[in-house]
Design an enzyme around this catalytic site. Structure first.
Site, PDB file in Angstrom:
ATOM      1  N   LYS A   8      12.508 -26.760   7.180  1.00  0.00           N
ATOM      2  CA  LYS A   8      13.735 -26.915   7.994  1.00  0.00           C
ATOM      3  C   LYS A   8      14.388 -28.253   7.652  1.00  0.00           C
ATOM      4  O   LYS A   8      13.718 -29.281   7.585  1.00  0.00           O
ATOM      5  CB  LYS A   8      13.401 -26.868   9.492  1.00  0.00           C
ATOM      6  CG  LYS A   8      12.973 -25.480   9.972  1.00  0.00           C
ATOM      7  CD  LYS A   8      12.757 -25.478  11.476  1.00  0.00           C
ATOM      8  CE  LYS A   8      12.061 -24.207  11.942  1.00  0.00           C
ATOM      9  NZ  LYS A   8      12.951 -23.094  12.245  1.00  0.00           N
TER      10      LYS A   8
ATOM     11  N   LYS B  33       0.981 -18.558   6.670  1.00  0.00           N
ATOM     12  CA  LYS B  33       0.245 -18.846   7.896  1.00  0.00           C
ATOM     13  C   LYS B  33      -0.071 -17.511   8.588  1.00  0.00           C
ATOM     14  O   LYS B  33       0.708 -16.582   8.428  1.00  0.00           O
ATOM     15  CB  LYS B  33       1.135 -19.783   8.674  1.00  0.00           C
ATOM     16  CG  LYS B  33       1.306 -19.581  10.141  1.00  0.00           C
ATOM     17  CD  LYS B  33       2.234 -20.586  10.712  1.00  0.00           C
ATOM     18  CE  LYS B  33       2.029 -20.669  12.178  1.00  0.00           C
ATOM     19  NZ  LYS B  33       2.358 -19.490  12.954  1.00  0.00           N
TER      20      LYS B  33
ATOM     21  N   ARG C 184       0.803  -1.228   0.000  1.00  0.00           N
ATOM     22  CA  ARG C 184       0.000   0.000   0.000  1.00  0.00           C
ATOM     23  C   ARG C 184       0.836   1.279   0.000  1.00  0.00           C
ATOM     24  O   ARG C 184       0.417   2.278  -0.540  1.00  0.00           O
ATOM     25  CB  ARG C 184      -0.947  -0.015   1.211  1.00  0.00           C
ATOM     26  CG  ARG C 184      -2.064  -1.026   1.024  1.00  0.00           C
ATOM     27  CD  ARG C 184      -2.871  -1.228   2.274  1.00  0.00           C
ATOM     28  NE  ARG C 184      -2.144  -1.997   3.281  1.00  0.00           N
ATOM     29  CZ  ARG C 184      -2.673  -2.367   4.442  1.00  0.00           C
ATOM     30  NH1 ARG C 184      -3.905  -2.038   4.741  1.00  0.00           N
ATOM     31  NH2 ARG C 184      -1.962  -3.075   5.313  1.00  0.00           N
TER      32      ARG C 184
ATOM     33  N   HIS D  70       2.940 -26.043  13.378  1.00  0.00           N
ATOM     34  CA  HIS D  70       4.261 -26.660  13.491  1.00  0.00           C
ATOM     35  C   HIS D  70       4.252 -27.967  14.304  1.00  0.00           C
ATOM     36  O   HIS D  70       4.832 -28.967  13.894  1.00  0.00           O
ATOM     37  CB  HIS D  70       5.257 -25.688  14.127  1.00  0.00           C
ATOM     38  CG  HIS D  70       5.260 -24.326  13.493  1.00  0.00           C
ATOM     39  ND1 HIS D  70       5.090 -24.134  12.139  1.00  0.00           N
ATOM     40  CD2 HIS D  70       5.412 -23.090  14.019  1.00  0.00           C
ATOM     41  CE1 HIS D  70       5.134 -22.837  11.865  1.00  0.00           C
ATOM     42  NE2 HIS D  70       5.331 -22.183  12.989  1.00  0.00           N
TER      43      HIS D  70
ATOM     44  N   ASP E  28       4.023 -23.942   5.821  1.00  0.00           N
ATOM     45  CA  ASP E  28       4.340 -24.142   7.234  1.00  0.00           C
ATOM     46  C   ASP E  28       5.861 -24.197   7.241  1.00  0.00           C
ATOM     47  O   ASP E  28       6.451 -25.184   6.795  1.00  0.00           O
ATOM     48  CB  ASP E  28       3.752 -25.451   7.757  1.00  0.00           C
ATOM     49  CG  ASP E  28       4.047 -25.621   9.235  1.00  0.00           C
ATOM     50  OD1 ASP E  28       5.194 -25.337   9.647  1.00  0.00           O
ATOM     51  OD2 ASP E  28       3.154 -26.023   9.985  1.00  0.00           O
ATOM     52  N   HIS E  29       6.503 -23.135   7.714  1.00  0.00           N
ATOM     53  CA  HIS E  29       7.952 -23.043   7.459  1.00  0.00           C
ATOM     54  C   HIS E  29       8.738 -24.152   8.170  1.00  0.00           C
ATOM     55  O   HIS E  29       9.871 -24.430   7.803  1.00  0.00           O
ATOM     56  CB  HIS E  29       8.491 -21.640   7.765  1.00  0.00           C
ATOM     57  CG  HIS E  29       8.710 -21.356   9.211  1.00  0.00           C
ATOM     58  ND1 HIS E  29       7.708 -20.944  10.048  1.00  0.00           N
ATOM     59  CD2 HIS E  29       9.829 -21.428   9.990  1.00  0.00           C
ATOM     60  CE1 HIS E  29       8.195 -20.777  11.264  1.00  0.00           C
ATOM     61  NE2 HIS E  29       9.483 -21.061  11.256  1.00  0.00           N
TER      62      HIS E  29
ATOM     63  N   GLU F 270      10.555 -21.537  23.011  1.00  0.00           N
ATOM     64  CA  GLU F 270      11.154 -20.270  22.562  1.00  0.00           C
ATOM     65  C   GLU F 270      11.570 -19.466  23.779  1.00  0.00           C
ATOM     66  O   GLU F 270      10.836 -19.416  24.772  1.00  0.00           O
ATOM     67  CB  GLU F 270      10.149 -19.470  21.752  1.00  0.00           C
ATOM     68  CG  GLU F 270       9.758 -20.142  20.462  1.00  0.00           C
ATOM     69  CD  GLU F 270       8.909 -19.227  19.608  1.00  0.00           C
ATOM     70  OE1 GLU F 270       9.492 -18.484  18.804  1.00  0.00           O
ATOM     71  OE2 GLU F 270       7.684 -19.247  19.763  1.00  0.00           O
TER      72      GLU F 270
ATOM     73  N   LYS G  46       6.252 -19.414  24.887  1.00  0.00           N
ATOM     74  CA  LYS G  46       7.127 -18.244  24.794  1.00  0.00           C
ATOM     75  C   LYS G  46       7.781 -18.046  26.152  1.00  0.00           C
ATOM     76  O   LYS G  46       7.199 -18.395  27.189  1.00  0.00           O
ATOM     77  CB  LYS G  46       6.315 -16.992  24.482  1.00  0.00           C
ATOM     78  CG  LYS G  46       5.515 -17.066  23.188  1.00  0.00           C
ATOM     79  CD  LYS G  46       6.351 -16.696  21.988  1.00  0.00           C
ATOM     80  CE  LYS G  46       5.515 -16.641  20.722  1.00  0.00           C
ATOM     81  NZ  LYS G  46       6.341 -16.756  19.515  1.00  0.00           N
TER      82      LYS G  46
ATOM     83  N   ASP H 266      -1.183 -20.589  17.120  1.00  0.00           N
ATOM     84  CA  ASP H 266       0.039 -20.097  16.482  1.00  0.00           C
ATOM     85  C   ASP H 266       1.041 -21.233  16.235  1.00  0.00           C
ATOM     86  O   ASP H 266       1.676 -21.271  15.190  1.00  0.00           O
ATOM     87  CB  ASP H 266       0.674 -19.020  17.381  1.00  0.00           C
ATOM     88  CG  ASP H 266       1.917 -18.399  16.765  1.00  0.00           C
ATOM     89  OD1 ASP H 266       1.874 -18.103  15.556  1.00  0.00           O
ATOM     90  OD2 ASP H 266       2.915 -18.216  17.480  1.00  0.00           O
TER      91      ASP H 266
HETATM   92  C1  BG6 Z   1       5.933 -18.743  13.712  1.00  0.00           C
HETATM   93  C2  BG6 Z   1       5.126 -18.239  14.867  1.00  0.00           C
HETATM   94  O1  BG6 Z   1       5.131 -19.499  12.845  1.00  0.00           O
HETATM   95  O2  BG6 Z   1       6.996 -19.554  14.192  1.00  0.00           O
HETATM   96  C3  BG6 Z   1       5.998 -17.478  15.844  1.00  0.00           C
HETATM   97  O3  BG6 Z   1       4.078 -17.401  14.393  1.00  0.00           O
HETATM   98  C4  BG6 Z   1       7.194 -18.300  16.246  1.00  0.00           C
HETATM   99  O4  BG6 Z   1       5.244 -17.084  16.989  1.00  0.00           O
HETATM  100  C5  BG6 Z   1       7.900 -18.870  15.032  1.00  0.00           C
HETATM  101  O5  BG6 Z   1       8.068 -17.484  16.989  1.00  0.00           O
HETATM  102  C6  BG6 Z   1       8.982 -19.860  15.431  1.00  0.00           C
HETATM  103  O6  BG6 Z   1       9.724 -20.211  14.293  1.00  0.00           O
HETATM  104  P1  BG6 Z   1      11.251 -20.655  14.429  1.00  0.00           P
HETATM  105  O7  BG6 Z   1      11.646 -21.006  13.030  1.00  0.00           O
HETATM  106  O8  BG6 Z   1      11.995 -19.505  14.997  1.00  0.00           O
HETATM  107  O9  BG6 Z   1      11.246 -21.841  15.359  1.00  0.00           O
END
Ligand code: BG6
Length: 526
Positions: A219, A185, A73, A277, A214-215, A253, A377, A272
């Protein structure tokens, strides 16, 4: 004429000093294409997408004629966008400092289109820009759309793409190109909204064109779960209820919600992290061997696991789930505020920043084997792992030292210190028959000496190559939401626990330990 990104047509014999390039380039260089990033001024573009693209360019893996169109934007010129992206790569790339030679050719590929997401005229301008880039840079009519905006824009963007006919690739050089769409996501916030989003996307795109990210699947160590299980003969025979006592999956985390208070107030840890994940890690750990390593065979098996997970509904949440919220405490020795004191968080918030659960996969292989999951967290460490605890031997042969002997564990460390550890008992040297538990360790870093590519590098490349194996399918995302939505609904009907119930920098609420202790077990400390 193409302004070249350092790339593709390097003969196999000419080994470079870049192992990534030597090993993979010839098999994995995609066709020319243009990537359109919706939400190009956002965090994800800065932190992940553009650094990942830069690293692909650096490894010689982007095709000649590759272009990016940043669609967002805010008003700005191409040059300004390029210099902001340069700063982003400088700050967030896994390889630094920025290689100026690579940057020069890479930045020529970056373009910017200021536009409103719901403005039909903007999509007409986008189509013209894509045609122009095809013509000038040799883009072949192939288009990859990336939804990196807040999720409320996903529906309108897809609709506008459809209205402009952009669900079909362009034509270039007499050839019809392809169009694909990557969806970031969160994919919905419950079952109904995920189904609705799937419906909106399918009005325009065919499922084969949709890449839901889904990242975690990008990995290296997550992909290694399948390699460990199915490329070796020794694990599969014991990977079942006869030998496995239970499975633990931890995604811890050390950071808090940082600047994402508003998002976390909506989402919480279950949505989340667990819906995406952690459930992905469950499917890869529990699935049957697919007949082939291809997108549908792998995803069919993952969906079967999700279908077999016993639902946790109504009052069962009290026995099978734990929610937590951090209060003030410490991160790396520094005092940090509690969740309720974070920016854009309600001072009386009942949102969970920690979730633990015990689930069962009701099928032949896993009947009666609990899977314990936890994520949070502001835990004491950043550590993700899958720990498989095996049953004790059926008969005690040695009389001394066996009481304290730990059971055998196989630990797959996803991050950091990526690797695999097997814990088992050995005889302590000396006259007595004393036994002690030791580790046998494999460390990625020590064995390979190259840094793994970032998850987004792998996933962007796969999407350009048309490989959906590491992306979630429609039925997969809906099945996982069905399981999570039942828990969310049951939580809503119960009073929340007295939050905050763990101090930042500790391993979550006492109830998470009790979840294990009730079963005579305890969490494996990463
Ligand atoms: C994301 C979440 O999908 O994954 C975050 O929205 C989280 O809250 C993150 O911190 C963690 O990813 P990674 O690769 O750092 O383990």
């Amino acid at each position: 004429m193409t302004e070249g990104i350092a790339v593709a047509e390097q003969p196999a014999a000419e080994a470079s000093d870049n192992p990534l390039r030597d090993g993979l380039q010839l098999q994995r260089t995609p066709e020319p294409c243009t990537l359109v990033i919706f939400g190009a001024t956002g965090d994800l573009t800065h932190r992940k997408l553009v650094p990942a693209l830069y690293n692909l360019a650096r490894a010689g893996m982007l095709p000649t004629g590759f272009s990016v169109v940043g669609f967002a934007r805010r008003e700005k010129e191409h040059e300004r966008f390029r210099s902001e992206m340069h700063e982003a790569v400088n700050e967030f790339s896994r390889t630094r400092p920025v290689d100026q030679h690579v940057w020069q050719s890479f930045s020529n590929a970056l373009h910017y289109l200021p536009a409103q997401f719901d403005d039909p005229a903007a999509y007409n301008r986008l189509r013209k820009e894509l045609d122009r880039l095809d013509h000038e840079r040799g883009g072949s009519g192939n288009r990859l759309f990336y939804l990196a905006t807040p999720p409320s824009f996903y529906g309108p963007i897809v609709q506008q793409l459809g209205a402009e006919g952009l669900q079909h690739g362009g034509t270039a050089g007499g050839k019809q190109g392809w169009a694909r769409i990557i969806v970031e996501k969160p994919f919905g916030h419950d079952l109904a909204s995920a189904q609705e989003l799937n419906r909106q996307i399918h009005q325009v795109f065919d499922e084969s064109q949709v890449y839901r990210i889904d990242h975690y699947l990008g990995k290296e160590t997550v992909q290694n779960i399948l390699v460990l299980r199915f490329a070796n003969g020794i694990y599969e025979p014991i990977w079942n209820r006869r030998y496995v006592d239970h499975v633990q999956i931890t995604v811890a985390e050390s950071v808090g919600v940082e600047t994402r208070g508003a998002y976390y107030e909506e989402a919480g840890a279950l949505r989340d992290m667990v819906q995406s994940h952690l459930l992905q890690l469950v499917t890869l750990t529990a699935m049957e061997p697919p007949a082939a390593y291809d997108a549908d065979a792998v995803r069919d098996e993952k969906v079967k696991v999700l279908r077999a997970i016993r639902p946790i509904t109504g009052n069962l949440v009290q026995e099978f789930t734990v929610r937590g919220q951090y209060g003030p405490g410490y991160e790396a020795g520094k005092s940090v505020p509690g969740y309720r004191e974070e920016g854009r968080v309600s001072p009386t918030s009942t949102r969970e920043t920690f979730a633990a659960l015990k689930l069962f996969v009701d099928n032949w292989r896993w009947q009666g084997v609990p899977f314990y999951l936890r994520t949070g967290k502001h835990l004491p460490a950043r550590a993700s792992e899958i720990a498989i605890q095996f049953k004790r031997p059926p008969h005690t042969l040695f009389t001394s030292g066996t009481d304290e002997l730990e059971p055998n564990f196989l630990v797959l460390r996803i991050q950091p210190d990526e690797g695999v550890t097997l814990r088992f008992g050995v005889k302590v040297p000396g006259q007595a028959m004393l036994i002690r538990t030791v580790n046998m360790d494999f460390l990625y870093g020590a064995s390979f000496g190259v840094e793994s590519p970032d998850a987004y590098e792998r996933l962007l490349l796969d999407a350009m190559l048309g490989d959906t194996t590491l992306f979630t399918r429609k039925d997969e995302v809906e099945k996982s939401w069905a399981f999570i939505t039942a828990i969310l609904q049951a939580w809503q009907q119960q009073p929340p626990p007295p939050f905050p119930n763990y101090a930042a920098g500790t391993w979550g609420p006492a109830a998470a330990d009790e979840l294990m202790e009730r079963d005579g077990r305890s969490w494996h400390r990463p």
